[in-house]
Motif scaffolding. Structure first.
Motif, PDB file in Angstrom:
ATOM      1  N   GLN A  13       0.765  -1.120  -0.030  1.00 48.85           N
ATOM      2  CA  GLN A  13      -0.075  -0.002  -0.172  1.00 48.85           C
ATOM      3  C   GLN A  13       0.771   1.300  -0.247  1.00 48.85           C
ATOM      4  O   GLN A  13       0.430   2.252  -0.767  1.00 48.85           O
ATOM      5  N   VAL A  14       2.110   1.189   0.699  1.00 49.97           N
ATOM      6  CA  VAL A  14       2.960   2.231   0.875  1.00 49.97           C
ATOM      7  C   VAL A  14       3.470   2.607  -0.673  1.00 49.97           C
ATOM      8  O   VAL A  14       3.781   3.589  -1.142  1.00 49.97           O
ATOM      9  N   ASP A  31      -0.052   5.026  -0.502  1.00 50.10           N
ATOM     10  CA  ASP A  31      -1.012   5.322   0.525  1.00 50.10           C
ATOM     11  C   ASP A  31      -0.106   5.268   1.811  1.00 50.10           C
ATOM     12  O   ASP A  31       0.294   4.411   2.194  1.00 50.10           O
ATOM     13  N   TYR A  32       0.165   6.612   2.397  1.00 48.50           N
ATOM     14  CA  TYR A  32       1.090   6.892   3.508  1.00 48.50           C
ATOM     15  C   TYR A  32       0.387   6.808   4.872  1.00 48.50           C
ATOM     16  O   TYR A  32       0.927   7.225   5.812  1.00 48.50           O
ATOM     17  N   THR A  33      -0.950   6.475   4.596  1.00 49.50           N
ATOM     18  CA  THR A  33      -2.038   6.791   5.853  1.00 49.50           C
ATOM     19  C   THR A  33      -2.097   5.327   6.490  1.00 49.50           C
ATOM     20  O   THR A  33      -2.703   5.248   7.554  1.00 49.50           O
ATOM     21  N   GLN A  63      -1.452   2.081   8.821  1.00 52.34           N
ATOM     22  CA  GLN A  63      -0.839   1.816   9.962  1.00 52.34           C
ATOM     23  C   GLN A  63      -0.908   0.241  10.055  1.00 52.34           C
ATOM     24  O   GLN A  63      -2.305  -0.056  10.109  1.00 52.34           O
ATOM     25  N   ASN A  96       5.221   2.048  11.267  1.00 51.33           N
ATOM     26  CA  ASN A  96       4.043   3.168  11.467  1.00 51.33           C
ATOM     27  C   ASN A  96       4.852   4.428  11.664  1.00 51.33           C
ATOM     28  O   ASN A  96       4.302   5.459  11.329  1.00 51.33           O
ATOM     29  N   THR A 104       5.526   5.666   8.033  1.00 50.18           N
ATOM     30  CA  THR A 104       4.279   6.285   7.261  1.00 50.18           C
ATOM     31  C   THR A 104       3.855   7.449   7.779  1.00 50.18           C
ATOM     32  O   THR A 104       3.560   8.326   6.958  1.00 50.18           O
ATOM     33  N   GLN A 105       4.073   7.769   9.204  1.00 44.66           N
ATOM     34  CA  GLN A 105       3.659   8.901   9.630  1.00 44.66           C
ATOM     35  C   GLN A 105       4.325  10.216   9.120  1.00 44.66           C
ATOM     36  O   GLN A 105       4.129  11.110   8.698  1.00 44.66           O
ATOM     37  N   LEU A 127       6.407   9.941   6.385  1.00 46.81           N
ATOM     38  CA  LEU A 127       5.905  10.237   4.991  1.00 46.81           C
ATOM     39  C   LEU A 127       4.520  10.946   4.475  1.00 46.81           C
ATOM     40  O   LEU A 127       4.733  11.969   3.813  1.00 46.81           O
ATOM     41  N   SER A 128       3.648  10.464   5.429  1.00 49.61           N
ATOM     42  CA  SER A 128       2.355  11.349   5.224  1.00 49.61           C
ATOM     43  C   SER A 128       2.597  12.995   5.725  1.00 49.61           C
ATOM     44  O   SER A 128       2.056  13.599   4.896  1.00 49.61           O
TER      45      SER A 128
END
Length: 352
Positions: free
Chosen positions: A94-95, A99-101, A103, A121, A124-125, A127-128
């Motif tokens: 997904q990343v 999609d960087y949301t 978790q 996590n 991704t935080q 990156l988001s």
């Protein structure tokens, strides 16, 4: 608690639990011990209770018991150690898709797995947050660009009406107006894409004729396809669609416009629209040079332009906008390049 705090607390906590490697070794050793004990127990049961005169070799009983225990414990090991890894692999896909949301969470008590999950996590935080910062920066800068660009365009158009300009000066003004228009289109596309990326559902939905909208799009591009003497082969079913009429118009304008842009002189463009059981399918094909395998992977990326010969005719945001709009409508878009040449874009929208 934020991912950073969780990650730091797990990293710096005391090692009061055995490591994943030690636990795995203990489980394997336990599996061997249980297999031997189970085999001896079965042998004792057969010899003293059921069949006192049986002649089954002890080695065979050991192998059977080991096989049974290994199947049960391996399944347990898979759930405890490998299922979290599979879940993490799906989240990483997904990343990779942007999609960087996402978790991930786990019930595993293994410190190593908890560390990996917390680190993921945290990643991704970050990156988001970076993506939001970048998007906001681009949107704000683009918004600030629009006013001076419009002013430049307006003043240049006023200067064109002056009678004391020679041919060279008029040529300069034409170039300034052309590039100001390109900048204005770029900032408009960036602002629209920024707005759509922060939007999860389509708004301002109405019922309208999709086939009529596509015909209007073809007519609006008449000057482009007449200039290249392109023939159109159009077959459109009558389709009423419920969606955002303004946004869907971007889809047809961009895809048909690209087909004209990359088609050969005197070529053809085929446009189809059909209503199926659960979807509306639109396709546009041309007989241009086609798209290579490398370009297909990046064709919907922002600012990507596979053919530099047409770089002055676009900004590389059109297909990114199309993909985002199609996604908001709950549809899909695909591109293929047949062996005989040309390119085909297919849009599939749910029949709402």
């Amino acid at each position: 608690m934020k991912a950073r705090e969780i990650f730091d607390s797990i990293r710096h906590q005391k090692r009061n639990k055995p490591s994943l490697r030690l636990r795995l070794v203990l489980l394997v050793c336990g599996e061997l011990i249980i297999s031997v004990l189970l085999a001896l127990g079965v042998d004792f049961l057969l010899r003293n209770v059921l069949f006192k005169d049986h002649d089954i070799p002890l080695v065979l009983e050991l192998l059977s018991a080991a096989l049974l225990v290994s199947v049960v414990l391996t399944n347990l090991l898979g759930r405890q150690f490998f299922d979290p890894i599979k879940a993490l692999g799906k989240a990483m896909e997904q990343v990779a898709d942007g999609d960087y949301t996402v978790q991930v969470y786990t019930k595993s008590t293994a410190k190593e797995i908890q560390e990996i999950y917390s680190g993921f996590n945290l990643m991704t935080q970050e990156l988001s947050a970076t993506e939001i910062l970048q998007t906001d920066f681009i949107a704000n800068v683009s918004h600030e660009f629009k006013t001076p660009i419009n002013a430049i365009d307006g003043y240049c158009m006023l200067l064109q009406d002056c009678d004391n300009l020679d041919a060279t000066e008029k040529g300069y003004l034409d170039k300034i107006i052309f590039n100001a228009k390109r900048l204005s289109e770029l900032t408009g596309s960036v602002l629209l894409l920024s707005k759509l990326e922060n939007q999860s559902i389509p708004t301002k939905q109405t019922r309208f004729r999709l086939d009529e909208q596509i015909r209007q799009s073809i007519v609006s591009l008449e000057s482009a396809w007449e200039k290249k003497q392109i023939d159109f082969d159009v077959e459109l079913d009558t389709v009423e669609y419920f969606g955002n009429e303004g946004l869907t118009r971007h889809i047809w304008d961009n895809l048909i416009g690209n087909a004209i842009k990359f088609d050969s002189q005197g070529g053809w463009v085929r446009v189809r629209l059909s209503r199926q059981q659960d979807a509306v399918v639109f396709s546009v094909a041309d007989n241009g040079p086609g798209i290579g395998d490398v370009a297909k992977k990046h064709i919907f990326d922002k600012f990507y332009q596979a053919d530099n010969s047409h770089k002055d005719e676009g900004n590389g945001l059109g297909l990114s906008l199309v993909k985002r709009i199609v996604g908001l409508e709950g549809g899909q878009i695909q591109v293929c390049s047949p062996p005989e040449g040309g390119c085909v874009f297919t849009v599939r929208l749910p029949a709402k």
